[in-house]
Scaffold this active site. Structure first.
Site, short mmCIF file in Angstrom:
data_model
loop_
_atom_site.label_atom_id
_atom_site.label_comp_id
_atom_site.label_asym_id
_atom_site.label_seq_id
_atom_site.Cartn_x
_atom_site.Cartn_y
_atom_site.Cartn_z
CE LYS A 68 -4.51 -2.11 1.45
NZ LYS A 68 -5.17 -2.44 2.55
CG ASP A 108 -7.92 -0.17 3.05
OD1 ASP A 108 -8.43 -1.06 3.02
OD2 ASP A 108 -6.90 -0.92 3.61
CB ALA A 134 2.38 1.99 12.66
N GLY A 136 0.31 0.18 5.95
CA GLY A 136 -0.30 0.18 5.46
C GLY A 136 -2.25 0.77 5.85
CB ALA A 137 -4.06 -1.92 7.19
NE ARG A 158 7.54 -6.04 14.03
CZ ARG A 158 7.79 -7.73 13.40
NH1 ARG A 158 7.49 -8.64 13.50
NH2 ARG A 158 7.37 -7.61 11.41
CB THR A 159 8.96 -0.51 14.10
OG1 THR A 159 8.89 -2.64 13.92
CG2 THR A 159 10.18 0.08 13.67
NE ARG A 162 5.86 1.21 9.80
CZ ARG A 162 5.93 0.30 8.73
NH1 ARG A 162 6.11 -1.10 9.81
NH2 ARG A 162 5.00 0.37 7.49
CE1 TYR A 221 -9.55 -9.67 4.31
CE2 TYR A 221 -9.58 -12.58 3.16
CZ TYR A 221 -9.28 -10.51 2.90
OH TYR A 221 -9.19 -10.55 1.85
N GLY A 243 -11.92 -9.42 10.54
CA GLY A 243 -12.73 -7.78 8.61
C GLY A 243 -13.33 -8.14 8.30
P1 NDP Z 1 1.50 -4.24 6.21
O1 NDP Z 1 2.61 -4.49 6.02
O2 NDP Z 1 2.07 -2.44 5.29
O3 NDP Z 1 2.11 -3.53 7.77
C1 NDP Z 1 2.20 -4.08 8.39
C2 NDP Z 1 1.61 -4.35 9.69
O4 NDP Z 1 2.10 -5.06 11.26
C3 NDP Z 1 2.80 -2.96 10.34
O5 NDP Z 1 3.02 -2.94 11.14
C4 NDP Z 1 4.64 -4.83 11.25
O6 NDP Z 1 4.72 -3.85 11.82
C5 NDP Z 1 2.78 -5.14 11.75
N1 NDP Z 1 3.29 -6.41 12.08
C6 NDP Z 1 4.35 -7.74 11.57
N2 NDP Z 1 3.97 -9.20 12.06
C7 NDP Z 1 3.42 -8.80 13.64
C8 NDP Z 1 4.01 -9.36 14.90
N3 NDP Z 1 4.07 -10.97 14.13
N4 NDP Z 1 3.34 -8.51 15.36
C9 NDP Z 1 2.94 -7.34 15.63
N5 NDP Z 1 2.82 -6.55 14.99
C10 NDP Z 1 3.47 -6.99 13.49
O7 NDP Z 1 0.24 -4.53 6.23
P2 NDP Z 1 -0.55 -3.64 5.86
O8 NDP Z 1 -1.36 -2.65 7.27
O9 NDP Z 1 -1.41 -3.54 4.61
O10 NDP Z 1 -2.10 -4.96 5.77
C11 NDP Z 1 -2.10 -5.24 7.95
C12 NDP Z 1 -3.64 -6.30 7.74
O11 NDP Z 1 -4.39 -5.61 7.52
C13 NDP Z 1 -3.56 -7.39 6.87
O12 NDP Z 1 -3.86 -8.44 7.77
C14 NDP Z 1 -4.25 -7.44 6.35
O13 NDP Z 1 -4.91 -8.72 5.25
C15 NDP Z 1 -5.28 -6.43 6.89
N6 NDP Z 1 -6.73 -5.38 6.00
C16 NDP Z 1 -7.13 -6.06 6.20
C17 NDP Z 1 -8.43 -5.37 5.00
C18 NDP Z 1 -10.32 -5.96 5.41
O14 NDP Z 1 -10.70 -5.25 3.95
N7 NDP Z 1 -10.53 -6.52 5.63
C19 NDP Z 1 -8.29 -3.53 4.14
C20 NDP Z 1 -7.04 -3.79 4.96
C21 NDP Z 1 -5.93 -4.69 5.31
P3 NDP Z 1 6.18 -3.31 12.23
O15 NDP Z 1 6.33 -2.45 11.90
O16 NDP Z 1 7.10 -3.67 12.94
O17 NDP Z 1 7.49 -3.85 10.78
#
Ligand code: NDP
Length: 274
Positions: A68, A108, A134, A136-137, A158-159, A162, A221, A243
């Protein structure tokens, strides 16, 4: 080149995607002639895959994890909500006919708020909300939540840096701050916007955040309840929801942008839940 209008979702690890089914049902119910596929690419192949798709006459892409923020960089024009989010989940052709101009939108947040307030009848006004993640979503839902009347929005990631950056970026819209491992009491709503659920992992949740008045909502989901929602139930949350409703609602917003018609979401959500 095919004469039927082509759309797709682009992401990495799309095995779980229900978007083709959703857009297929939207097309059927609104009488639109279109096809909708899947494009599974890693980050390194994203830009080329998008350019090829639109150069080949593609009419629109839904962009999902982890692309994203990369989609924002590719778009040549942004809707105000995509610019505010700093993330793009919907791409459409711009004015140029060679596929070089791209409009970026973000549906979103509108999808989440609509699922919470319309489908679930949840009153956001004045609520204390904890948002995990933190990426894209998370970027996409912050402004719509604050504009939807949330009283206090805390970010935990986690980070941590961000989450701190995001809190600063959206500070003009309301009471938003990042939190560490001590949450400062129970929240009314905890939204998991991390991608941890996609790998069956539980994100760290600040101590004491979840209690008997807390609704836990996982943006992810899956066929069965996610680890986060299992944790929420074990922690005594008032409710634990996936979701799927947000997925259908954000898809309807994208469909509206692409086709100029808003599909009825209720029958689609009911069909997906069977
Ligand atoms: P990104 O890859 O942009 O961001 C991932 C985020 O998750 C970061 O903040 C990352 O932290 C964190 N993260 C990843 N793994 C872990 C972990 N094991 N423990 C803690 N934090 C973790 O993904 P998106 O933001 O695009 O998507 C996030 C979720 O939202 C997905 O599951 C996606 O399927 C869902 N989604 C659902 C939608 C819907 O319509 N229902 C629409 C949009 C998204 P860090 O910064 O530390 O890397």
């Amino acid at each position: 080149m095919s004469s039927i209008d082509r759309y797709a979702v682009i992401g990495q690890g799309l095995g779980h995607s229900r978007s083709p089914q959703i857009h297929g049902l939207f097309a059927q119910s609104t009488g639109q002639s279109m096809q909708y596929g899947l494009i599974d690419v890693p980050a390194a192949g994203f830009a080329a895959a998008v350019r090829d798709f639109f150069a080949g006459g593609g009419r629109g892409l839904n962009v999902t994890v982890p692309h994203k923020e990369a989609a924002l960089a590719l778009a040549t024009r942004l809707t105000p909500r995509a610019r505010r989010a700093g993330a793009v989940n919907t791409l459409a052709p711009g004015a140029a006919t060679d596929g070089s101009a791209l409009l970026g939108d973000n549906t979103d947040g509108a999808g989440l708020v609509r699922d919470l307030t319309v489908n679930l009848g949840y009153a956001l006004t004045g609520t204390r909300v904890l948002l995990l993640g933190a990426g894209g979503a998370a970027r996409g839902v912050i402004a719509p939540l604050l504009e939807g009347g949330v009283g206090e929005l805390k970010l935990h990631n986690r980070t941590a840096a961000r989450a701190q950056r995001l809190a600063q970026e959206f500070a003009d819209l309301g009471a938003i701050a990042s939190v560490g491992d001590a949450a400062g009491g129970e929240y009314e709503l905890i939204i998991n916007a991390t991608s941890a659920s996609l790998r069956g992992e539980l994100p760290a949740v600040p101590r004491g955040a979840c209690g008997p008045r807390t609704l836990c909502y996982d943006l992810a989901y899956a066929a069965s309840e996610t680890v986060f929602l299992q944790w929420a139930r074990a922690a005594g949350a008032a409710g634990a929801l996936m979701g799927l409703g947000m997925l259908v609602e954000q898809a309807a917003e994208s469909f509206l942008l692409w086709r100029g018609v808003r599909p009825d979401t209720a029958p689609v959500l009911a069909a997906l839940r069977v």
